[in-house]
Design a protein around this motif. Structure first.
Motif, PDB file in Angstrom:
ATOM      1  N   ASP A  37       0.301  -1.146  -0.232  1.00 56.63           N
ATOM      2  CA  ASP A  37      -0.364  -0.109   0.036  1.00 56.63           C
ATOM      3  C   ASP A  37       0.831   1.572  -0.440  1.00 56.63           C
ATOM      4  O   ASP A  37       1.963   1.309   0.240  1.00 56.63           O
ATOM      5  CB  ASP A  37      -0.948  -0.052   0.707  1.00 56.63           C
ATOM      6  CG  ASP A  37      -0.605   0.299   2.715  1.00 56.63           C
ATOM      7  OD1 ASP A  37       0.846   0.911   2.516  1.00 56.63           O
ATOM      8  OD2 ASP A  37      -1.272   0.149   3.679  1.00 56.63           O
TER       9      ASP A  37
ATOM     10  N   THR B  96      -4.472   1.722   2.607  1.00 52.99           N
ATOM     11  CA  THR B  96      -4.454   3.436   1.985  1.00 52.99           C
ATOM     12  C   THR B  96      -4.040   4.074   0.562  1.00 52.99           C
ATOM     13  O   THR B  96      -3.032   2.729   0.758  1.00 52.99           O
ATOM     14  CB  THR B  96      -3.578   3.436   3.213  1.00 52.99           C
ATOM     15  OG1 THR B  96      -4.627   3.271   5.250  1.00 52.99           O
ATOM     16  CG2 THR B  96      -3.095   4.974   3.275  1.00 52.99           C
ATOM     17  N   GLY B  97      -4.292   5.288   0.355  1.00 55.26           N
ATOM     18  CA  GLY B  97      -3.652   5.679  -1.132  1.00 55.26           C
ATOM     19  C   GLY B  97      -4.664   4.736  -2.358  1.00 55.26           C
ATOM     20  O   GLY B  97      -3.729   5.278  -3.149  1.00 55.26           O
TER      21      GLY B  97
ATOM     22  N   TYR C 230      -0.734  11.142   0.146  1.00 58.37           N
ATOM     23  CA  TYR C 230       0.197  11.320   0.513  1.00 58.37           C
ATOM     24  C   TYR C 230       0.178  11.820   1.549  1.00 58.37           C
ATOM     25  O   TYR C 230       0.109  12.144   2.913  1.00 58.37           O
ATOM     26  CB  TYR C 230       1.290  10.778   0.122  1.00 58.37           C
ATOM     27  CG  TYR C 230       2.889  10.394   0.660  1.00 58.37           C
ATOM     28  CD1 TYR C 230       3.216   8.761   1.106  1.00 58.37           C
ATOM     29  CD2 TYR C 230       3.231  11.206   1.123  1.00 58.37           C
ATOM     30  CE1 TYR C 230       4.235   8.607   1.993  1.00 58.37           C
ATOM     31  CE2 TYR C 230       4.439  11.430   2.027  1.00 58.37           C
ATOM     32  CZ  TYR C 230       5.026   9.474   2.689  1.00 58.37           C
ATOM     33  OH  TYR C 230       5.851   9.721   3.543  1.00 58.37           O
TER      34      TYR C 230
ATOM     35  N   SER D 162     -10.355   0.148   0.561  1.00 60.38           N
ATOM     36  CA  SER D 162     -10.020  -0.134   2.454  1.00 60.38           C
ATOM     37  C   SER D 162      -8.645   0.179   2.783  1.00 60.38           C
ATOM     38  O   SER D 162      -7.917   0.385   3.413  1.00 60.38           O
ATOM     39  CB  SER D 162     -10.298  -1.088   3.777  1.00 60.38           C
ATOM     40  OG  SER D 162     -12.024  -0.963   3.469  1.00 60.38           O
TER      41      SER D 162
ATOM     42  N   LEU E  47       1.272   3.421   2.573  1.00 61.81           N
ATOM     43  CA  LEU E  47       2.537   3.719   3.341  1.00 61.81           C
ATOM     44  C   LEU E  47       3.345   2.507   3.588  1.00 61.81           C
ATOM     45  O   LEU E  47       4.783   2.427   4.058  1.00 61.81           O
ATOM     46  CB  LEU E  47       1.762   3.626   4.830  1.00 61.81           C
ATOM     47  CG  LEU E  47      -0.037   4.778   5.346  1.00 61.81           C
ATOM     48  CD1 LEU E  47      -0.239   4.722   6.317  1.00 61.81           C
ATOM     49  CD2 LEU E  47       0.562   6.137   4.349  1.00 61.81           C
TER      50      LEU E  47
ATOM     51  N   GLU F 132      -2.516  12.739   4.438  1.00 59.61           N
ATOM     52  CA  GLU F 132      -2.633  10.992   5.604  1.00 59.61           C
ATOM     53  C   GLU F 132      -1.261  11.723   5.912  1.00 59.61           C
ATOM     54  O   GLU F 132      -1.107  11.548   7.357  1.00 59.61           O
ATOM     55  CB  GLU F 132      -1.773  10.045   5.035  1.00 59.61           C
ATOM     56  CG  GLU F 132      -1.683   8.693   6.033  1.00 59.61           C
ATOM     57  CD  GLU F 132      -3.074   8.374   5.487  1.00 59.61           C
ATOM     58  OE1 GLU F 132      -3.194   7.523   6.917  1.00 59.61           O
ATOM     59  OE2 GLU F 132      -4.143   8.177   4.905  1.00 59.61           O
TER      60      GLU F 132
END
Length: 436
Positions: free
Chosen positions: A26, A57-58, A410, A55, A28, A413
């Motif tokens: 993902d 991230t990113g 990014y 669901s 992160l 986040e």
């Protein structure tokens, strides 16, 4: 080994594989996976494996959630018995949209795009990473506690070094994955360790970093330890970095070596270094991606704080080892192992290529101990995540390297991460100010 669909199916049959693990990363840098029965191998190889990315991230919004996992056949591997008793084979996958095009937010795609730009300029890039980690003890419930596994120091031996057997098992497992192992040893801090594997091209190296981190955690658990890649888990101790050695090649050999150049370094190498130094502040938002990262980047703990280059001076962000010929390379010293390796390598390479295009100059190499320089003669890296993200937002080259989708998500986040951190009241604050 080069795999085909037929050789993969044959190996699955011969080794009694029961499950297929489809791995991806993902935004992160966390490894994710979907597991299917081995009977679904035809569907996987025909690129029909779909998953809900809403669901992750990113990745995508809920209304655009369907994505396809497209396996890279060269990453096929039946997992070693030291990792799992089950019969599992894994693929590292690229992410594609339903229309058959690559997903622009896939970190692996972002790195592939950087590789393509290097190739179009006539270059291939090799990377040798040095990820460090700590081993902590587990409590009776199997959760980590803030007790290091030993009191050892740099290059200490057993019995002071209590991680030697863990490292050996990690090395054995990585060899089963096909890694070319180089060295392993106890690092400077108590409970800190380093295991080095051979350099490779950018994509293979990023894949290897993700595999490495997973193996380290699995094997540590087998020994009743918790492995962490957190940059600075213990105040007052050296933090964990992931130094990256970069080398550039053309069809004629090293693009960094010039037997007639000053110090036998080519102008191409110096331009490349200059590009990274020029974009250093924004790069740090990717190579040092968490609040804790910047507690490692402080004077006195062998981590760089100055945006400069040198030959042997480890207080600089970039160091050029003495090896020449095809071994000519430089070491970027600020990255840490919490970085998403695909994004970190992508921004380093794109910044370096920009330096070549614009013939940027890095200045003279630094010979001073920059930890002792108190004036403003040498620029420094950002001191916290907020400063790094602010620099990234202004850096058009890095934003382009990441792409509009990933850069936007990014930054959002990481700004939220900084806000969440800023709202916390730490034990240090309580002890420092409660009685003021």
């Amino acid at each position: 080994m080069t795999y085909t669909k037929e050789t993969i199916k044959q190996e699955i049959k011969e080794q009694g594989v029961e499950f297929l693990r489809l791995e991806f990363t993902d935004m992160l840098g966390d490894t994710k996976n979907v597991e299917l029965p081995a009977a679904e191998i035809d569907s996987v190889l025909e690129e029909e494996a779909m998953f809900d990315s809403s669901s992750i991230t990113g990745f995508s919004d809920i209304q655009e959630s369907d994505m396809y996992l497209v396996p890279d056949l060269d990453t096929f591997k039946v997992l070693p018995i030291s990792v799992t008793d089950d019969h599992i084979a894994r693929f590292i996958c690229d992410i594609y949209k339903p229309d058959g095009t690559p997903f622009e937010g896939d970190p692996r795609y972002i790195l592939k795009r950087a590789m393509k730009e290097a190739e179009e300029m006539g270059y291939t890039v090799n990377v040798g990473p040095e990820p460090e980690f700590f081993l902590f003890k587990l409590n009776d419930e199997g959760y980590p506690v803030r007790k290091m596994n030993d009191r050892g120091g740099y290059f200490d031996a057993s019995p002071i070094d209590k991680g030697d057997k863990v490292r050996r098992d990690i090395v054995r497992t990585l060899k089963d994955y096909g890694f070319e192992m180089e060295a392993s040893h106890h690092e400077v801090a108590q409970g800190q360790h380093e295991i080095n594997f051979r350099f490779d091209n950018m994509l293979k190296t990023a894949d290897n970093i993700q595999t490495f981190k997973g193996v380290v955690k699995d094997i540590a658990t087998n020994h009743d330890y918790h492995a962490t890649f957190m940059p600075k888990p213990i105040a007052g101790e050296n933090g964990s970095g992931m130094h990256c050695h970069l080398s550039l090649f053309t069809d004629n050999g090293s693009a960094f070596y010039d037997e007639n150049g000053k110090d036998e370094l080519s102008s191409t190498m110096k331009h490349f270094i200059a590009g990274i130094l020029h974009h250093a502040s924004g790069i740090t938002a990717i190579t040092n991606p968490c609040v804790n990262s910047f507690k490692r980047l402080v004077p006195g703990y062998e981590a760089p704080v100055s945006v400069a280059w040198s030959h042997s001076n480890r207080s600089c962000m970039i160091r050029v080892p003495t090896t020449r010929g095809n071994g000519t390379r430089f070491e970027v010293r600020n990255p840490d192992p919490t970085a998403n390796p695909y994004l970190a390598l992508a921004v380093l390479i794109q910044a370096g290529l920009e330096g070549i295009r614009n013939k940027l100059a890095p200045g003279e190499p630094e010979g001073r101990n920059l930890y002792e320089v108190t004036d403003d003669s040498v620029p420094t890296l950002p001191t916290n995540l907020k400063e790094a993200i602010k620099a990234l937002k202004k850096d058009e080259v890095l934003i382009k390297a990441l792409g509009n989708h990933t850069s936007k998500v990014y930054i959002e986040e990481k700004e939220q991460e900084w806000t969440n951190y800023s709202l916390q009241v730490t034990q240090w604050e309580v002890e420092e100010y409660m009685n003021k």
